[in-house]
Design an enzyme around this catalytic site. Sequence first.
Site, PDB file in Angstrom:
ATOM      1  N   LYS A  85      -4.906  -0.054   1.587  1.00 31.50           N
ATOM      2  CA  LYS A  85      -4.843   0.401   0.190  1.00 31.50           C
ATOM      3  C   LYS A  85      -4.515  -0.836  -0.632  1.00 31.50           C
ATOM      4  O   LYS A  85      -3.356  -1.223  -0.779  1.00 31.50           O
ATOM      5  CB  LYS A  85      -3.754   1.468   0.034  1.00 31.50           C
ATOM      6  CG  LYS A  85      -3.986   2.458  -1.094  1.00 31.50           C
ATOM      7  CD  LYS A  85      -4.165   1.843  -2.459  1.00 31.50           C
ATOM      8  CE  LYS A  85      -2.864   1.498  -3.121  1.00 31.50           C
ATOM      9  NZ  LYS A  85      -3.047   0.696  -4.368  1.00 31.50           N
ATOM     10  N   GLU A 108       7.800  -6.293   2.906  1.00 32.23           N
ATOM     11  CA  GLU A 108       7.879  -7.646   2.332  1.00 32.23           C
ATOM     12  C   GLU A 108       7.993  -7.469   0.824  1.00 32.23           C
ATOM     13  O   GLU A 108       7.023  -7.075   0.175  1.00 32.23           O
ATOM     14  CB  GLU A 108       6.654  -8.464   2.732  1.00 32.23           C
ATOM     15  CG  GLU A 108       6.557  -8.598   4.247  1.00 32.23           C
ATOM     16  CD  GLU A 108       5.618  -9.685   4.726  1.00 32.23           C
ATOM     17  OE1 GLU A 108       4.772 -10.130   3.954  1.00 32.23           O
ATOM     18  OE2 GLU A 108       5.756 -10.077   5.902  1.00 32.23           O
ATOM     19  N   CYS A 113       5.700 -14.566  -4.386  1.00 32.26           N
ATOM     20  CA  CYS A 113       6.930 -13.896  -3.944  1.00 32.26           C
ATOM     21  C   CYS A 113       8.000 -14.909  -3.570  1.00 32.26           C
ATOM     22  O   CYS A 113       9.185 -14.654  -3.754  1.00 32.26           O
ATOM     23  CB  CYS A 113       6.636 -12.972  -2.774  1.00 32.26           C
ATOM     24  SG  CYS A 113       5.821 -13.785  -1.402  1.00 32.26           S
ATOM     25  N   GLU A 166      13.469 -10.546 -10.863  1.00 31.72           N
ATOM     26  CA  GLU A 166      12.213 -11.242 -10.572  1.00 31.72           C
ATOM     27  C   GLU A 166      11.287 -11.129 -11.786  1.00 31.72           C
ATOM     28  O   GLU A 166      10.924 -10.021 -12.186  1.00 31.72           O
ATOM     29  CB  GLU A 166      11.565 -10.605  -9.345  1.00 31.72           C
ATOM     30  CG  GLU A 166      10.308 -11.316  -8.895  1.00 31.72           C
ATOM     31  CD  GLU A 166       9.669 -10.656  -7.688  1.00 31.72           C
ATOM     32  OE1 GLU A 166       9.577  -9.404  -7.680  1.00 31.72           O
ATOM     33  OE2 GLU A 166       9.250 -11.371  -6.768  1.00 31.72           O
TER      34      GLU A 166
HETATM   35  P1  NAD Z   1       3.810  -3.134  -6.542  1.00 33.18           P
HETATM   36  O1  NAD Z   1       5.008  -2.744  -5.749  1.00 33.18           O
HETATM   37  O2  NAD Z   1       3.690  -2.651  -7.940  1.00 33.18           O
HETATM   38  O3  NAD Z   1       2.477  -2.662  -5.811  1.00 33.18           O
HETATM   39  C1  NAD Z   1       2.151  -3.061  -4.519  1.00 33.18           C
HETATM   40  C2  NAD Z   1       1.215  -2.048  -3.893  1.00 33.18           C
HETATM   41  O4  NAD Z   1       1.910  -0.814  -3.741  1.00 33.18           O
HETATM   42  C3  NAD Z   1      -0.030  -1.723  -4.736  1.00 33.18           C
HETATM   43  O5  NAD Z   1      -1.128  -1.561  -3.868  1.00 33.18           O
HETATM   44  C4  NAD Z   1       0.351  -0.414  -5.387  1.00 33.18           C
HETATM   45  O6  NAD Z   1      -0.765   0.376  -5.743  1.00 33.18           O
HETATM   46  C5  NAD Z   1       1.137   0.239  -4.284  1.00 33.18           C
HETATM   47  N1  NAD Z   1       2.055   1.288  -4.709  1.00 33.18           N
HETATM   48  C6  NAD Z   1       2.709   1.401  -5.899  1.00 33.18           C
HETATM   49  N2  NAD Z   1       3.452   2.527  -5.920  1.00 33.18           N
HETATM   50  C7  NAD Z   1       3.269   3.138  -4.727  1.00 33.18           C
HETATM   51  C8  NAD Z   1       3.767   4.333  -4.139  1.00 33.18           C
HETATM   52  N3  NAD Z   1       4.616   5.124  -4.792  1.00 33.18           N
HETATM   53  N4  NAD Z   1       3.376   4.659  -2.892  1.00 33.18           N
HETATM   54  C9  NAD Z   1       2.537   3.857  -2.207  1.00 33.18           C
HETATM   55  N5  NAD Z   1       2.011   2.713  -2.712  1.00 33.18           N
HETATM   56  C10 NAD Z   1       2.388   2.349  -3.953  1.00 33.18           C
HETATM   57  O7  NAD Z   1       3.779  -4.723  -6.463  1.00 33.18           O
HETATM   58  P2  NAD Z   1       2.776  -5.711  -7.235  1.00 33.18           P
HETATM   59  O8  NAD Z   1       3.187  -5.719  -8.669  1.00 33.18           O
HETATM   60  O9  NAD Z   1       1.381  -5.404  -6.846  1.00 33.18           O
HETATM   61  O10 NAD Z   1       3.150  -7.104  -6.546  1.00 33.18           O
HETATM   62  C11 NAD Z   1       4.174  -7.927  -6.984  1.00 33.18           C
HETATM   63  C12 NAD Z   1       5.412  -7.753  -6.132  1.00 33.18           C
HETATM   64  O11 NAD Z   1       5.120  -8.005  -4.762  1.00 33.18           O
HETATM   65  C13 NAD Z   1       6.513  -8.730  -6.470  1.00 33.18           C
HETATM   66  O12 NAD Z   1       7.744  -8.076  -6.454  1.00 33.18           O
HETATM   67  C14 NAD Z   1       6.453  -9.742  -5.347  1.00 33.18           C
HETATM   68  O13 NAD Z   1       7.637 -10.460  -5.106  1.00 33.18           O
HETATM   69  C15 NAD Z   1       6.087  -8.882  -4.207  1.00 33.18           C
HETATM   70  N6  NAD Z   1       5.518  -9.669  -3.124  1.00 33.18           N
HETATM   71  C16 NAD Z   1       6.268  -9.876  -1.984  1.00 33.18           C
HETATM   72  C17 NAD Z   1       5.770 -10.676  -0.937  1.00 33.18           C
HETATM   73  C18 NAD Z   1       6.568 -10.922   0.315  1.00 33.18           C
HETATM   74  O14 NAD Z   1       5.997 -11.378   1.288  1.00 33.18           O
HETATM   75  N7  NAD Z   1       7.859 -10.643   0.343  1.00 33.18           N
HETATM   76  C19 NAD Z   1       4.497 -11.235  -1.068  1.00 33.18           C
HETATM   77  C20 NAD Z   1       3.777 -11.008  -2.242  1.00 33.18           C
HETATM   78  C21 NAD Z   1       4.291 -10.211  -3.260  1.00 33.18           C
END
Ligand code: NAD
Length: 494
Positions: free
Chosen positions: A178, A253, A287, A386
């Site tokens: 997804k 993550e 991240c 963040e």
């Molecule tokens: P997000 O949490 O908004 O979304 C990530 C994914 O989760 C998307 O595909 C989204 O559609 C899905 N999602 C959202 N709500 C959901 C739910 N209720 N149930 C299931 N899936 C759901 O994150 P983003 O804005 O896409 O990405 C940025 C974030 O990701 C930042 O916080 C960043 O630090 C983090 N990140 C972490 C790492 C790591 O390795 N630790 C790597 C990259 C990004």
Amino acid sequence: MTDLLTVRHFINNEFVDAHEGGTFESLNPANNQPIARVASGSAADVDAAVAAARTAFDSGPWPRLPAAQRARHVRRIGELIEKHAAELVRLEILDSGVPISQIKDGTIPRSAYNFHFFADLIPQVVGEAFPVEGRFLNYTVRKPVGVAGLITPWNIPFMQETWKVAPALAGGNTVILKPAEWAPLTAHKLAEIIQEADLPPGVFNVVHGYGETAGAPLVAHPGVQLISFTGETTTGQAIMRNGAATLKRFSMELGGKSPNIVFADADLERALDGALFQVYSLNGERCTAGSRLLVQDSVYDEFVSRLAARVRAIRVGDPNDPATEVGPLIHPDHWQRVAGYMDVARAEGASLRVGGGRPAGLPDGNYFEPTLITGARNDMCIAQEEIFGPVLVAMPFHGEAEALRLANDVRYGLAAYVWTSDLGRGHRVGQALEAGLVWINSQNVRDLRTPFGGAKHSGIGREGGLYSFDFYTELTTVHVALGAHPIPRLGADR
Ligand code: NAD
């Protein structure tokens, strides 16, 4: 609208529209023009994908293939990514706005390597034996877990997707990806590539759509055994709650607010390069961004003024221009969020030393100036939350103890960076930092064999190298009696 790309789900080796027919538009971050019409997934699409993945797992060949044969398929996907690299580069820039210099020689080759790396590693995933003095031979076998739900963010989307898909497939699981709704194009291309690689039907599936409507039903589905999630910490918390009823196995993550600590005895020029790269590359949407800069007070003024000059000189612009160093942020909503933190910084009494808004000459798209904030305290929101944009918050510290205290005084614990020429201090501080990943005298240079993941609110579990297979395989321990060891004989002497 005829030139819009069409992004559809990929279920059972076929591209299909959403069951309920819904679509949404995805935008080009450089001008916010629509670039694709994307299938908007719902529970019905997730049901279809899980049915395909379940059949492929329960009765298809994939989990039963010898590891070496599965590895050949996985390697083939890596080769096809290399074959289609030019198109992937074009799509990833169009979708994410990350500059070509960081995509073409960075994230796309790395994505191919993710497949090569895990293909090479899977034959090394072996059990252990525990002989018991002639009485028992106990041993472990590793098996695929089942249907893997992989949920990925929009920052460096193709790298994030392949980092999960490659070990999940290599481990013999079947997969439902997804991808993030703001950057779906390369996930669609990955489906085309996997179709070309000729994997059995149902082994790899993609359901596009929003988190609440496509992600949540995937997490809640009883036919899915594991969820590997990368994204925001609050989303991770919601996902864990939602997966509790079906007792999902989770890898998380999550977000970060990583400290970058510069001691006065460091090679300051290299520390400067590292500090700049670590927060302004990938448009600051990283991240592991070193977004809190802690500089020893004796060199703070000098370091920050050199830094400010470099930040002003960063080239912001068209992500297709090879000279561009910072491109547009992913989406207008995200631009607003980052810009909102500038108001927070002012309200908290910090200073926007460089940047803080839209760059001159770039009226369209989601461009945001590389920004340096000074005069901050570690307890301010801008130092604790963040921001996920090209924004660096700099603060002074006096000695090693204060550096550690400030570095660890945050709810996150993903990465940390230390710059010093004192070997003992480097190790000492490195080991005391509350972070999953520490780099000493280096920016984030990944070694895929090492465990990757966060401490505290930055994540749960580790992926990378053989650690990925701790998550993507199930362990069975077999105990074998070699002779007639004593068995208590309940009820025997009546
Ligand atoms: P997000 O949490 O908004 O979304 C990530 C994914 O989760 C998307 O595909 C989204 O559609 C899905 N999602 C959202 N709500 C959901 C739910 N209720 N149930 C299931 N899936 C759901 O994150 P983003 O804005 O896409 O990405 C940025 C974030 O990701 C930042 O916080 C960043 O630090 C983090 N990140 C972490 C790492 C790591 O390795 N630790 C790597 C990259 C990004």
